[in-house]
Design a protein around this motif. Structure first.
Motif, mmCIF file in Angstrom:
data_model
loop_
_atom_site.group_PDB
_atom_site.id
_atom_site.type_symbol
_atom_site.label_atom_id
_atom_site.label_comp_id
_atom_site.label_asym_id
_atom_site.label_seq_id
_atom_site.Cartn_x
_atom_site.Cartn_y
_atom_site.Cartn_z
ATOM 1 N N THR A 85 6.404 15.004 0.075
ATOM 2 C CA THR A 85 7.062 14.239 -0.974
ATOM 3 C C THR A 85 6.224 14.136 -2.226
ATOM 4 O OG1 THR A 85 6.168 12.150 -0.196
ATOM 5 C CG2 THR A 85 8.307 12.825 0.704
ATOM 6 N N GLY A 86 5.048 14.738 -2.258
ATOM 7 C CA GLY A 86 4.208 14.661 -3.432
ATOM 8 C C GLY A 86 3.154 13.573 -3.347
ATOM 9 N N SER A 87 3.198 12.734 -2.349
ATOM 10 C CA SER A 87 2.163 11.731 -2.139
ATOM 11 C C SER A 87 1.619 11.921 -0.725
ATOM 12 C CB SER A 87 2.721 10.332 -2.338
ATOM 13 O OG SER A 87 3.833 10.115 -1.524
ATOM 14 N N PRO A 88 0.622 12.781 -0.596
ATOM 15 C CA PRO A 88 0.150 13.183 0.720
ATOM 16 C C PRO A 88 -0.569 12.068 1.475
ATOM 17 C CG PRO A 88 -1.317 14.016 -0.944
ATOM 18 C CD PRO A 88 -0.152 13.397 -1.675
ATOM 19 N N ASN A 89 -0.611 12.225 2.776
ATOM 20 C CA ASN A 89 -1.455 11.398 3.623
ATOM 21 C C ASN A 89 -2.858 11.934 3.398
ATOM 22 O OD1 ASN A 89 -3.011 10.390 5.693
ATOM 23 N ND2 ASN A 89 -1.336 10.438 7.157
ATOM 24 N N CYS A 90 -3.645 11.244 2.594
ATOM 25 C CA CYS A 90 -4.945 11.757 2.156
ATOM 26 C C CYS A 90 -5.880 12.066 3.319
ATOM 27 C CB CYS A 90 -5.602 10.777 1.195
ATOM 28 S SG CYS A 90 -4.751 10.656 -0.383
ATOM 29 N N GLY A 91 -5.864 11.235 4.355
ATOM 30 C CA GLY A 91 -6.757 11.465 5.489
ATOM 31 C C GLY A 91 -6.496 12.795 6.159
ATOM 32 N N ALA A 92 -5.244 13.089 6.449
ATOM 33 C CA ALA A 92 -4.893 14.344 7.119
ATOM 34 C C ALA A 92 -5.098 15.541 6.198
ATOM 35 C CB ALA A 92 -3.447 14.294 7.590
ATOM 36 N N ALA A 93 -4.714 15.386 4.923
ATOM 37 C CA ALA A 93 -4.860 16.495 3.972
ATOM 38 C C ALA A 93 -6.337 16.831 3.759
ATOM 39 C CB ALA A 93 -4.201 16.138 2.646
ATOM 40 N N CYS A 94 -7.182 15.814 3.671
ATOM 41 C CA CYS A 94 -8.610 16.056 3.450
ATOM 42 C C CYS A 94 -9.299 16.573 4.710
ATOM 43 C CB CYS A 94 -9.285 14.793 2.925
ATOM 44 S SG CYS A 94 -8.805 14.420 1.225
ATOM 45 N N CYS A 107 -12.964 14.323 -1.289
ATOM 46 C CA CYS A 107 -11.557 14.713 -1.253
ATOM 47 C C CYS A 107 -10.661 13.485 -1.245
ATOM 48 C CB CYS A 107 -11.290 15.580 -0.032
ATOM 49 S SG CYS A 107 -9.573 16.083 0.160
ATOM 50 N N GLY A 108 -11.027 12.468 -0.493
ATOM 51 C CA GLY A 108 -10.238 11.246 -0.432
ATOM 52 C C GLY A 108 -10.136 10.559 -1.785
ATOM 53 N N THR A 109 -11.248 10.521 -2.516
ATOM 54 C CA THR A 109 -11.242 9.942 -3.853
ATOM 55 C C THR A 109 -10.324 10.735 -4.772
ATOM 56 O OG1 THR A 109 -13.501 9.142 -3.591
ATOM 57 C CG2 THR A 109 -12.686 9.353 -5.841
ATOM 58 N N ASP A 136 0.835 -1.193 0.000
ATOM 59 C CA ASP A 136 0.000 0.000 0.000
ATOM 60 C C ASP A 136 0.875 1.250 0.000
ATOM 61 O OD1 ASP A 136 -1.922 1.913 0.239
ATOM 62 O OD2 ASP A 136 -2.772 1.164 2.111
ATOM 63 N N PRO A 137 0.881 2.038 -1.109
ATOM 64 C CA PRO A 137 1.756 3.206 -1.189
ATOM 65 C C PRO A 137 1.302 4.378 -0.341
ATOM 66 C CG PRO A 137 0.407 3.074 -3.143
ATOM 67 C CD PRO A 137 0.146 1.834 -2.327
ATOM 68 N N THR A 138 0.056 4.364 0.144
ATOM 69 C CA THR A 138 -0.441 5.505 0.909
ATOM 70 C C THR A 138 -0.191 5.380 2.402
ATOM 71 O OG1 THR A 138 -2.655 4.545 1.103
ATOM 72 C CG2 THR A 138 -2.240 6.007 -0.770
ATOM 73 N N VAL A 139 0.269 4.213 2.871
ATOM 74 C CA VAL A 139 0.520 4.043 4.298
ATOM 75 C C VAL A 139 1.718 4.886 4.696
ATOM 76 C CG1 VAL A 139 1.202 2.406 6.082
ATOM 77 C CG2 VAL A 139 -0.465 1.743 4.363
ATOM 78 N N ASN A 140 1.513 5.778 5.675
ATOM 79 C CA ASN A 140 2.562 6.636 6.199
ATOM 80 C C ASN A 140 3.237 7.516 5.154
ATOM 81 O OD1 ASN A 140 2.192 5.636 8.800
ATOM 82 N ND2 ASN A 140 3.536 3.910 8.394
ATOM 83 N N ALA A 141 2.523 7.926 4.130
ATOM 84 C CA ALA A 141 3.113 8.814 3.124
ATOM 85 C C ALA A 141 3.220 10.220 3.689
ATOM 86 C CB ALA A 141 2.261 8.816 1.868
ATOM 87 N N ASP A 142 4.165 10.968 3.217
ATOM 88 C CA ASP A 142 4.429 12.317 3.693
ATOM 89 C C ASP A 142 3.918 13.321 2.666
ATOM 90 O OD1 ASP A 142 7.304 13.845 5.230
ATOM 91 O OD2 ASP A 142 5.553 14.795 4.365
ATOM 92 N N ALA A 143 3.226 14.358 3.113
ATOM 93 C CA ALA A 143 2.658 15.360 2.210
ATOM 94 C C ALA A 143 3.727 16.158 1.487
ATOM 95 C CB ALA A 143 1.750 16.299 2.988
#
Length: 96
Positions: free
Chosen positions: A33-42, A59-61, A24-31
């Motif tokens: 680096t260009g691949s944000p943590n969607c939950g926190a960003a949304c 927003c998550g979609t 899963d590329p979204t686990v623990n991603a950093d905003a």
């Protein structure tokens, strides 16, 4: 000596779970680096929305498809063109 079937099954399930988490590329991603943590960003994007659950879902979609969310609670769509141009039936903007 026979190995119990329950032990084999639990070992295989453990390997499967580890593989899924690592894939899963979204686990623990950093905003940053260009691949944000969607939950926190949304959550940040939708904090002032009158319908926060609907806003976070849309927003998550959009975040999952575009790998970015514009900063702030509205506007700033030029930062993420993919997010800004996604539309639903009827021509309305999908992403909040």
């Amino acid at each position: 000596m026979a190995i119990p079937k329950a032990l084999i099954a639990s070992f295989l399930i453990s390997i499967l779970v580890i593989h899924l988490v690592e894939a899963d590329p979204t686990v623990n991603a950093d905003a940053t680096t260009g691949s944000p943590n969607c939950g926190a960003a949304c959550s940040a994007r939708c904090q002032l929305s009158s319908r926060p659950n609907l806003c976070k879902r849309a927003c998550g979609t959009c975040c999952a498809r575009c790998s970015c969310v514009p900063p702030g609670t509205s506007g700033n769509r030029d930062v993420c063109p993919c997010y800004a141009t996604m539309i639903i039936r009827g021509g309305q903007l999908k992403c909040p």
